[in-house]
Write an enzyme that holds these catalytic residues in place. Structure first.
Site, short mmCIF file in Angstrom:
data_model
loop_
_atom_site.label_atom_id
_atom_site.label_comp_id
_atom_site.label_asym_id
_atom_site.label_seq_id
_atom_site.Cartn_x
_atom_site.Cartn_y
_atom_site.Cartn_z
N ASN A 1 5.27 2.58 -10.88
CA ASN A 1 5.24 1.08 -10.38
C ASN A 1 4.15 0.84 -9.53
O ASN A 1 3.72 -0.35 -9.75
CB ASN A 1 6.47 1.09 -9.75
CG ASN A 1 6.45 -0.20 -9.10
OD1 ASN A 1 6.66 -1.32 -9.54
ND2 ASN A 1 6.42 -0.14 -7.82
N ASP B 1 -8.12 -9.66 -7.81
CA ASP B 1 -8.53 -10.53 -8.63
C ASP B 1 -9.76 -11.07 -8.43
O ASP B 1 -10.18 -11.69 -7.08
CB ASP B 1 -7.54 -11.71 -8.61
CG ASP B 1 -6.06 -11.22 -9.07
OD1 ASP B 1 -6.12 -10.17 -9.81
OD2 ASP B 1 -5.18 -12.05 -9.30
N ILE C 1 -1.90 -2.33 -7.85
CA ILE C 1 -2.98 -3.55 -7.04
C ILE C 1 -3.57 -4.44 -7.89
O ILE C 1 -3.65 -4.26 -8.92
CB ILE C 1 -3.93 -2.63 -6.22
CG1 ILE C 1 -4.75 -1.87 -6.93
CG2 ILE C 1 -3.13 -1.75 -5.09
CD1 ILE C 1 -6.14 -1.35 -6.18
N THR C 2 -3.91 -5.56 -7.25
CA THR C 2 -4.71 -6.39 -7.74
C THR C 2 -6.07 -6.70 -6.99
O THR C 2 -6.10 -6.40 -5.74
CB THR C 2 -4.21 -7.97 -7.94
OG1 THR C 2 -3.72 -8.18 -6.62
CG2 THR C 2 -2.95 -7.93 -8.91
N TYR D 1 -7.23 -5.73 -13.90
CA TYR D 1 -5.89 -5.47 -13.81
C TYR D 1 -5.32 -5.35 -15.33
O TYR D 1 -4.32 -4.90 -15.80
CB TYR D 1 -5.27 -6.70 -13.13
CG TYR D 1 -3.56 -6.51 -13.00
CD1 TYR D 1 -3.34 -5.61 -11.87
CD2 TYR D 1 -2.98 -7.48 -13.58
CE1 TYR D 1 -1.88 -5.72 -11.52
CE2 TYR D 1 -1.44 -7.46 -13.23
CZ TYR D 1 -0.97 -6.47 -12.10
OH TYR D 1 0.35 -6.72 -11.87
N ARG E 1 8.25 -1.24 -1.52
CA ARG E 1 8.19 -2.87 -1.41
C ARG E 1 8.19 -3.35 -2.95
O ARG E 1 8.26 -2.65 -3.62
CB ARG E 1 6.67 -3.19 -1.04
CG ARG E 1 6.55 -2.73 0.43
CD ARG E 1 5.31 -3.28 1.17
NE ARG E 1 4.03 -3.16 0.31
CZ ARG E 1 3.13 -4.13 0.11
NH1 ARG E 1 3.33 -5.25 0.99
NH2 ARG E 1 2.05 -4.09 -0.38
N GLY F 1 -9.55 -13.98 -14.14
CA GLY F 1 -9.49 -13.34 -12.91
C GLY F 1 -8.96 -11.86 -12.75
O GLY F 1 -9.23 -10.93 -11.88
N GLN F 2 -8.45 -11.45 -13.89
CA GLN F 2 -7.92 -10.24 -14.05
C GLN F 2 -8.20 -9.22 -14.97
O GLN F 2 -7.50 -8.67 -15.95
CB GLN F 2 -6.31 -10.38 -14.23
CG GLN F 2 -5.77 -10.92 -12.96
CD GLN F 2 -4.13 -10.66 -12.98
OE1 GLN F 2 -3.48 -11.02 -13.72
NE2 GLN F 2 -3.97 -10.05 -11.70
#
Ligand code: CAA
Length: 241
Positions: free
Chosen positions: A83, A89, A86-87, A148, A13, A144-145
């Site tokens: 690659n 957040d 995921i998030t 990440y 994807r 929010g990350q």
């Protein structure tokens, strides 16, 4: 035909699908990993002719087993594209330990697990290409990350350290840092917030997965042997370092 075996994690994807398609079109024997959606992965393989492997990259034992099966079937992996990402957040004062752990596991530990499986063979054969997919938000941070951004920034350090280890053995390790790209992940951001983000991109639009894939194809090639430990940003001018 190139014929090298390329493994692309999260390759069914978004950016991963564009990368696997670009490598496939250029003669690599591509295998993609996916985590959960068997049906979508099956359809992806039917549509593209690209082989798939169900694998949770965060599971070290599963990576070991999968890589040994893959090598038996296709031959050794010469190009690895980390690659999958995921998030989860949430601002830090609301982030749960499970959210933090899932993001670090999937975005950073999975890269370690897979590199650990392919690097010994690359060292023996004197050739390897590892391309890690970072993010603009690992370079600048984003509300929010924290998880990440920490994981993606971690990939920067990881890339440089492994690049030094592999340099004398013909292994290059580079990081591609996309900005905001037209993917499901970006489309899931609150539309008002996303509009504000797009307004900050000098090129004035989201990037396409294919624009990222072209850079990965370049770094994967035999001709890119003098490029290692580098970061290639693809973000429409959103962040200029
Ligand atoms: N700066 C500082 N604080 C902010 C803020 C900002 N820009 N926006 C919100 N906050 C604070 C609020 O004041 C609030 O604080 P209190 O709890 O004290 O009230 C808190 O954060 C939560 O605010 P909201 O209730 O408005 O926010 P929320 O919980 O509904 O949503 C969020 C928070 C999920 C992080 C939302 O802001 C968001 O989705 N932001 C975008 C994140 C983003 O860009 N993600 C990228 C996804 S794509 C990707 O990651 C791919 C890639 O590599 C580029």
């Amino acid at each position: 035909m190139n014929g090298r075996v390329a493994l692309v994690t999260g390759g069914t994807r978004g950016i991963g699908a564009a990368i696997s398609a670009a490598l496939h079109a250029n003669g690599y024997r591509v295998v993609v990993t996916y985590v959960s959606d068997d049906r979508a992965a099956h359809e992806f393989s039917l549509r593209t002719g690209i082989s798939r492997l169900k694998l949770d990259g965060g599971d070290a034992d599963a990576c070991k087993t999968a890589l040994s099966q893959l090598t038996e079937r296709f031959g050794p992996v010469e190009v690895l594209v980390n690659n999958a990402g995921i998030t989860r957040d949430a601002v830090l004062h609301r982030m749960q330990p499970e959210q933090w752990a899932a993001v670090i596991q999937n975005n950073l530990t999975a890269c370690f697990n897979l590199c650990r499986e392919v690097v010994p063979g690359m060292r023996e054969r004197g050739f390897g290409r590892i391309i890690n997919i970072g993010s603009i938000n690992g370079q600048t941070g984003q509300v929010g990350q924290t998880a990440y951004a920490a994981a993606k920034a971690g990939l920067h350090g990881f890339t440089m350290a492994l690049a030094r280890e592999g340099a004398s053995k013909g292994i290059t390790v580079n990081l591609v840092a996309p900005g905001y790209i037209e993917t499901d992940m970006v489309r899931s951001v609150n539309p008002e917030i996303l509009q504000r983000i797009i307004a900050q991109i000098p090129v004035g639009r989201l990037g396409t997965p294919e624009e990222v894939a072209r850079a990965v194809l370049f770094l994967a090639s035999d001709q890119s042997g003098f490029i290692t430990g580098s970061t290639l940003t693809i973000n429409g001018g959103h962040h200029m370092a």
